[in-house]
Every structure is written in C-alpha cells, then in structure tokens.
Motif scaffolding. Structure first.
Motif, PDB file in Angstrom:
ATOM      1  N   LYS A   1      85.610 103.887  78.436  1.00  0.00           N
ATOM      2  CA  LYS A   1      86.646 103.051  79.044  1.00  0.00           C
ATOM      3  C   LYS A   1      86.680 103.244  80.559  1.00  0.00           C
TER       4      LYS A   1
ATOM      5  N   ASN B   1      83.605 101.719  82.160  1.00  0.00           N
ATOM      6  CA  ASN B   1      83.741 100.261  82.235  1.00  0.00           C
ATOM      7  C   ASN B   1      84.670  99.838  83.377  1.00  0.00           C
ATOM      8  N   GLN B   2      85.719 100.615  83.620  1.00  0.00           N
ATOM      9  CA  GLN B   2      86.613 100.330  84.746  1.00  0.00           C
ATOM     10  C   GLN B   2      85.875 100.508  86.072  1.00  0.00           C
TER      11      GLN B   2
ATOM     12  N   LYS C   1      83.651  97.555  86.651  1.00  0.00           N
ATOM     13  CA  LYS C   1      84.449  96.388  87.039  1.00  0.00           C
ATOM     14  C   LYS C   1      84.934  96.512  88.483  1.00  0.00           C
TER      15      LYS C   1
ATOM     16  N   GLU D   1      79.498  94.163  86.815  1.00  0.00           N
ATOM     17  CA  GLU D   1      79.382  93.577  85.480  1.00  0.00           C
ATOM     18  C   GLU D   1      78.226  92.580  85.474  1.00  0.00           C
TER      19      GLU D   1
END
Length: 108
Positions: free
Chosen positions: A38, A41-42, A45, A50
């Motif tokens: 998580k 992924n942050q 971003k 991405e």
C-alpha cells in the motif's frame, strides 16, 4: 535501487532518476522496498510513476533486501548483464554524478 517510501533522500533520488530517465533505457530499474505494498503504491502515485515501465517496484520482506549489504538509503546498485556488480552508492546522488555513472556503465 533499495529505498524506503518515507525516506527524504529516497524521495529526492527518485526525482533524480526520473530526470535521467532517457539514460535509463538500457537498464532494468528495480526499486526494492521493505515497505508495505500500500505504501509503495502511494509512493508510485505521489511521484507520478503509474504505468511508467522504466521503474519496476517490488515489495520484499527481507529475502532479497538482505542480499544487499548497505546501511544507508537510498542505495543504488548497477550490475552488468552477467550479474557482476559494477557500481554501488549509498545516499542521495546529484544528477550530474548519476548521469556520469550511467554513461560509464553504458559505455562498457
């Protein structure tokens, strides 16, 4: 590149890497972190990565990270096609230094 998503220098290093992206086309760039998926992924971003195929992000609970013997993050490792370590650097690098290293690595 071994990194941590919350590391100030790691966040600066990814921006340096993005700025020399065209020189990275001859490399497979693996971003290894022990942070949660998580959080990774942050990070992706936040840095607008991405869908960017230049950087491949991986979560590791320690098996691969323990292979790398550094004490400071970020840590950059450059291996040749035979898996031989050609360059290692701990800590934030300046853009000009990273460009020089990449040019030398490509020239081999």
């Amino acid at each position: 590149v071994k990194y941590s998503t919350g590391c100030l220098h790691c966040n600066k290093e990814i921006e340096v890497l993005k700025s020399v992206k065209e020189k990275l086309s001859d490399f497979d760039v693996y971003m290894l972190s022990y942070n949660s998926i998580k959080t990774i992924n942050q990070f992706v971003k936040e840095h607008e990565l991405e869908g960017d195929e230049t950087f491949q992000f991986y979560h590791d609970k320690g098996t691969q990270l323990s292979f790398f013997n550094n004490q400071i993050l970020p840590a950059l490792y450059i291996y040749d096609g035979l898996g031989e370590l050609k360059y290692f650097h701990e800590g934030l690098q300046k853009k000009k230094d990273l460009e020089r290293v990449l040019e030398e690595a490509i020239g081999e």
